[in-house]
Design a protein around this motif. Structure first.
Motif, short mmCIF file in Angstrom:
data_model
loop_
_atom_site.label_atom_id
_atom_site.label_comp_id
_atom_site.label_asym_id
_atom_site.label_seq_id
_atom_site.Cartn_x
_atom_site.Cartn_y
_atom_site.Cartn_z
N ASP A 107 -5.36 30.19 48.73
CA ASP A 107 -5.21 30.28 47.28
C ASP A 107 -5.71 29.04 46.57
N GLY A 108 -6.05 28.02 47.28
CA GLY A 108 -6.52 26.77 46.69
C GLY A 108 -7.00 25.83 47.78
N ILE A 109 -7.03 24.54 47.47
CA ILE A 109 -7.44 23.54 48.45
C ILE A 109 -6.30 23.29 49.42
N ALA A 110 -6.54 23.52 50.70
CA ALA A 110 -5.50 23.37 51.71
C ALA A 110 -5.10 21.90 51.88
N ILE A 111 -3.80 21.65 51.90
CA ILE A 111 -3.28 20.29 52.07
C ILE A 111 -2.72 20.10 53.48
N VAL A 112 -1.84 21.02 53.90
CA VAL A 112 -1.23 20.94 55.22
C VAL A 112 -0.64 22.30 55.55
N LYS A 113 -0.46 22.57 56.82
CA LYS A 113 0.19 23.80 57.26
C LYS A 113 1.59 23.48 57.78
N LEU A 114 2.55 24.30 57.36
CA LEU A 114 3.94 24.12 57.78
C LEU A 114 4.33 25.19 58.78
N GLY A 115 5.11 24.79 59.75
CA GLY A 115 5.67 25.73 60.69
C GLY A 115 7.11 26.07 60.29
N PRO A 116 7.73 27.03 60.97
CA PRO A 116 9.12 27.41 60.65
C PRO A 116 10.05 26.20 60.67
N GLY A 117 10.84 26.07 59.62
CA GLY A 117 11.79 24.97 59.52
C GLY A 117 11.24 23.68 58.94
N GLN A 118 9.94 23.60 58.71
CA GLN A 118 9.34 22.38 58.18
C GLN A 118 9.33 22.40 56.65
N LYS A 119 9.25 21.20 56.05
CA LYS A 119 9.34 21.08 54.60
C LYS A 119 8.48 19.91 54.12
N LEU A 120 7.95 20.07 52.92
CA LEU A 120 7.19 18.99 52.29
C LEU A 120 7.61 18.91 50.82
#
Length: 322
Positions: free
Chosen positions: A158-171
């Motif tokens: 949907d836009g410029i990718a920053i990072v991918k999160l897995g289950p339970g992860q947060k930013l």
């Protein structure tokens, strides 16, 4: 006394993300100054500070901050401020009198994304955090998610990718965008490409070409890898193609081919291709933080200011020495 020049700009094509134009009646010094200003001295907004509240992703804080800094930040000027740019709305942070940052010198973005799953769910695909997850405190400032509508249609995110999160992860973070120029850091550069080429002067020696057979003329056509020559099917004369100025690469293949056709080494060339010294073809592609025509106008403003500053300094020195 040097002759006064009046440079001209002829627009060949213009799109939101790209502009092509011809700069004429000037020299290389002005052309290169304009190119360097577009690359390094046009002020833009870019994320300069990042404060983390929570980061459990696979990337460390510095890596994510670097990615955030490279996201193009676009200032969408209101209709009532036509002709203005981000320099009219924001001050450089070193010129602002605030303690840290304020609405006059910066824009604040917030990002809060978490990947939560219930215990009975299977492990799902990673969640991609993109530039659309950044929330601005200024409705006129937002990330440039895509360069063009064509890129948006072909994109997988949907836009410029920053990072991918897995289950339970947060930013969760807060990012501060400031005004700056690419001389300080490349993230403030408004262009991805800013180049110019010399306009080709293609001169055909009709008197010498008349001595060639059709087969020899075809040899000259085939000798050019950039295909700037063709044979007129009606008259049989050799001529430059219509868009020769756009495809000419100044290769030496044509020179070698016509030297082989000469009876004497000192004979005039059949075709001469030389770069112009006062006409330049510019091609500028933006990063998305500004439209291409806005970059050109802003660069001309900066160049004008630099020349005015130089004139004032010379006047000051002249008055001191008088």
């Amino acid at each position: 006394m040097p002759q006064q020049r009046y440079p001209k700009v002829e627009i060949l094509s213009v799109q939101p993300h790209e502009i092509k134009f011809i700069l004429s009646e000037t020299d290389t010094s002005v052309a290169n100054a304009l190119r360097r200003i577009m690359i390094a001295e046009v002020p833009t907004l870019a994320i300069d500070l990042v404060e983390y509240a929570d980061n459990s992703s696979v990337l460390n804080d510095e890596y994510i901050a670097h990615r955030l800094g490279l996201i193009p930040i676009r200032y969408q000027k209101p209709d009532s401020m036509k002709g203005s740019d981000c320099t009219d709305a924001f001050l450089p942070h070193h010129e602002c009198v605030c303690y840290e940052h304020c609405l006059r010198c910066s824009v604040e973005f917030e990002l809060d994304v978490s990947y939560t799953v219930n215990g009975d769910e299977d492990v799902l695909a990673p969640l991609t955090v993109t530039s659309r997850d950044l929330r601005s405190n200024n409705e006129l400032v937002h990330p440039a998610h895509f360069l063009s509508s064509d890129e948006q249609e072909e994109a997988q995110d949907d836009g410029i990718a920053i990072v991918k999160l897995g289950p339970g992860q947060k930013l969760k973070l807060k990012a501060i965008a400031r005004l700056g120029i690419a001389k300080e850091h490349a993230k403030w550069s408004p262009v991805a490409v800013a180049t110019y080429r010399f306009w080709p002067n293609i001169v055909l020696n009709d008197e010498r070409l008349a001595t060639l057979s059709m087969e020899q003329k075809q040899e000259l056509v085939d000798a050019c890898p950039d295909r700037i020559l063709e044979i007129d099917q009606t008259t049989g004369k050799l001529q430059a193609v219509e868009n020769a100025w756009d495809i000419c690469t100044y290769t030496e293949d044509l020179m070698y081919a016509q030297n082989a056709l000469k009876r004497r080494k000192e004979d005039d060339d059949f075709v001469t291709v030389t770069p112009s010294t006062d006409r330049f073809i510019f091609s500028v592609e933006t990063t998305g933080c500004m439209d291409a025509d806005e970059v050109l106008i802003a660069a001309l403003k900066v160049l004008k200011k630099r020349l005015n500053d130089l004139a004032r300094e010379l006047e000051t020195i002249k008055e001191m020495n008088s």
